[in-house]
Write an enzyme that holds these catalytic residues in place. Sequence first.
Site, short mmCIF file in Angstrom:
data_model
loop_
_atom_site.label_atom_id
_atom_site.label_comp_id
_atom_site.label_asym_id
_atom_site.label_seq_id
_atom_site.Cartn_x
_atom_site.Cartn_y
_atom_site.Cartn_z
N GLY A 1 0.77 -1.24 0.00
CA GLY A 1 0.00 0.00 0.00
C GLY A 1 0.80 1.29 0.00
CD GLU B 1 0.59 -9.15 1.24
OE1 GLU B 1 -0.33 -8.35 1.04
OE2 GLU B 1 0.42 -10.25 1.73
NE ARG C 1 -0.59 2.78 -5.61
CZ ARG C 1 -1.85 2.86 -6.09
NH1 ARG C 1 -2.08 3.46 -7.23
NH2 ARG C 1 -2.86 2.34 -5.42
NE ARG D 1 -4.35 3.95 -10.32
CZ ARG D 1 -4.00 5.07 -9.79
NH1 ARG D 1 -3.50 6.02 -10.54
NH2 ARG D 1 -4.14 5.29 -8.50
CE1 TYR E 1 -9.78 3.31 -7.52
CE2 TYR E 1 -8.06 3.41 -9.19
CZ TYR E 1 -8.94 2.67 -8.42
OH TYR E 1 -8.98 1.31 -8.54
CB CYS F 1 -18.20 6.56 -26.66
SG CYS F 1 -17.75 6.52 -28.38
CD GLU F 2 -17.39 6.79 -19.21
OE1 GLU F 2 -17.97 5.82 -19.74
OE2 GLU F 2 -17.03 6.82 -18.04
CE1 TYR G 1 -3.33 -2.74 -8.10
CE2 TYR G 1 -1.85 -0.98 -7.44
CZ TYR G 1 -2.42 -2.21 -7.21
OH TYR G 1 -2.06 -2.92 -6.10
N1 LLP Z 1 -1.76 -6.83 -0.60
C1 LLP Z 1 -3.11 -6.90 -0.73
C2 LLP Z 1 -3.84 -7.91 0.04
C3 LLP Z 1 -3.77 -6.02 -1.58
O1 LLP Z 1 -5.09 -6.08 -1.69
C4 LLP Z 1 -3.03 -5.06 -2.32
C5 LLP Z 1 -3.71 -4.12 -3.22
C6 LLP Z 1 -1.64 -5.04 -2.16
C7 LLP Z 1 -1.04 -5.93 -1.29
C8 LLP Z 1 -0.75 -4.09 -2.92
O2 LLP Z 1 -1.05 -2.76 -2.67
P1 LLP Z 1 -0.12 -1.63 -3.34
O3 LLP Z 1 1.26 -1.78 -2.73
O4 LLP Z 1 -0.08 -1.87 -4.80
O5 LLP Z 1 -0.79 -0.37 -3.00
N2 LLP Z 1 -6.70 -0.21 -8.31
C9 LLP Z 1 -6.23 0.68 -7.25
C10 LLP Z 1 -5.38 -0.03 -6.24
C11 LLP Z 1 -6.05 -1.24 -5.62
C12 LLP Z 1 -5.15 -1.99 -4.66
C13 LLP Z 1 -5.74 -3.30 -4.30
N3 LLP Z 1 -4.98 -4.08 -3.37
C14 LLP Z 1 -5.48 1.85 -7.89
O6 LLP Z 1 -5.34 1.87 -9.10
O7 LLP Z 1 -5.07 2.76 -7.20
#
Ligand code: LLP
Length: 461
Positions: free
Chosen positions: A266, A310, A313, A349, A353, A380-381, A409
């Site tokens: 995250g 984990e 991004r 995105r 968002y 078309c949006e 993403y």
């Molecule tokens: N672990 C779990 C259980 C997750 O659900 C996620 C992301 C991650 C790790 C990795 O998170 P990151 O480090 O990538 O932030 N579509 C959205 C982001 C959705 C994230 C979903 N879960 C966007 O484009 O901002």
Amino acid sequence: MAPVTAAPDPLADQMPGQIWPLTATRDGAGRLCLAGHALSDLAATHGTPLYLYDQTTLDGMAAAYQQALAAAYPAASEAAYAAKAWLSTAMARWAAARGLGLDVVSAGELAIALHGGFPAARIHFHGNNKTPAELTAALAAGVGRIVVDHAAELATVDALARAQGIRQPIWLRINPDVAVDTHGHTATGHAGSKFGLALADGTAEAAALHALRLEGIELCGLHCHIGSQFRATEPLTLAVQRLLDLAARLRDRAGWRLAELSPGGGWAVPYLEEQAAGLPAIGAYVTTVAQEVIAGCRQRDLPLPKLALEPGRSLAARAGVALYRVGAVKRSGAVTYLFIDGGLADNPRPALYGARYSALLANRLSAESPQRVHVAGPYCETGDVLIQDIELPPVQPGDLLAVPASGAYQLSMASNYNAALRPAVVWLTAGEAHLVQRRETLAELLAREGASGLSFGRQAA
Ligand code: LLP
């Protein structure tokens, strides 16, 4: 809102700043290059929209996680790439070679990972509603950890594991009820979220005690993921404390030992250069989390668990650049639109968002004074505006626009809206440009169609 300024141009200070891949430069002709490859050459060979991944940047991000974990955490640790940010067999092979773990959330991601030769034992299978078929496939493949989201899933995993004659290692996903400062769609650790087992009302503890009685399951860890694109560590350290409290209670009540702890991913990335200000580096974030775990375990007299992070991004976003060709420039009222050949379908995105991006003219340098424009796609949006209000030099049809921080993403959330064909992906190293995913074809779109057996009567004249 202030317009997005296209600077810093990699040529301006010979530094890639914080949002472009580490290898971004301009060549003598003013063409934007990644890993020494001119983007205009890549567009000529592969067409546009085109997604580019810079391996040097991916390596740098993986090393930032692994080195910070090794330096800050004295027990075992693991950085696991969250495949949902973007997965292909190339990415799976790269992650395997770099010693990363891999998080998958579906049979599809699992299949791509295995097809790329990713070792099943280093895969964590997440998801709030895994189907029995997905769990069967995961167990059959020998997936290292199933991250169980709710009590009913415990029973399913237990039954499947016993049927296969194995004891499946699992983590429990805990909802620690913390508030995270991010877009509402990407906050996941608050009470009422669809993810995880609630801590506050005892659901998580009851599920853990139940899991310890199941023969087909080995409960070896606790997990939480509180959200995505957050910039402050406080909610995460609070979540860690709550998970360690639970671990201590389970030790006291059932003699259980927390062997593994995953506070998820995250960590935020900057999409605009100015968003980098005040954002702690990956190393600082990892160190804060590691210190919290060390101190929290000491307070509760818990042995240090293996610590798993984990990132999705923050590993992949900066390595990716999206390349588009300008089709037309159009004035509409007070607004000037630059029309490009991608947008909403390959990057939802901004629409989902309100995400903001920047861009640079990629095929040439311009000394002309910038103009304020909206960069819009062909879909078309009205919401198909990739960049609302950016200052760019005057751009002609045929010019190329490069959008940084496009590695996470975007392709993984790409759609076939308006029957768009999903873009090609080229993987860049200093010596080579590999086409790792070719552009989708019309034949592939049509291959799913199955109307031939239907009869609608005679064709109207
Ligand atoms: N672990 C779990 C259980 C997750 O659900 C996620 C992301 C991650 C790790 C990795 O998170 P990151 O480090 O990538 O932030 N579509 C959205 C982001 C959705 C994230 C979903 N879960 C966007 O484009 O901002």
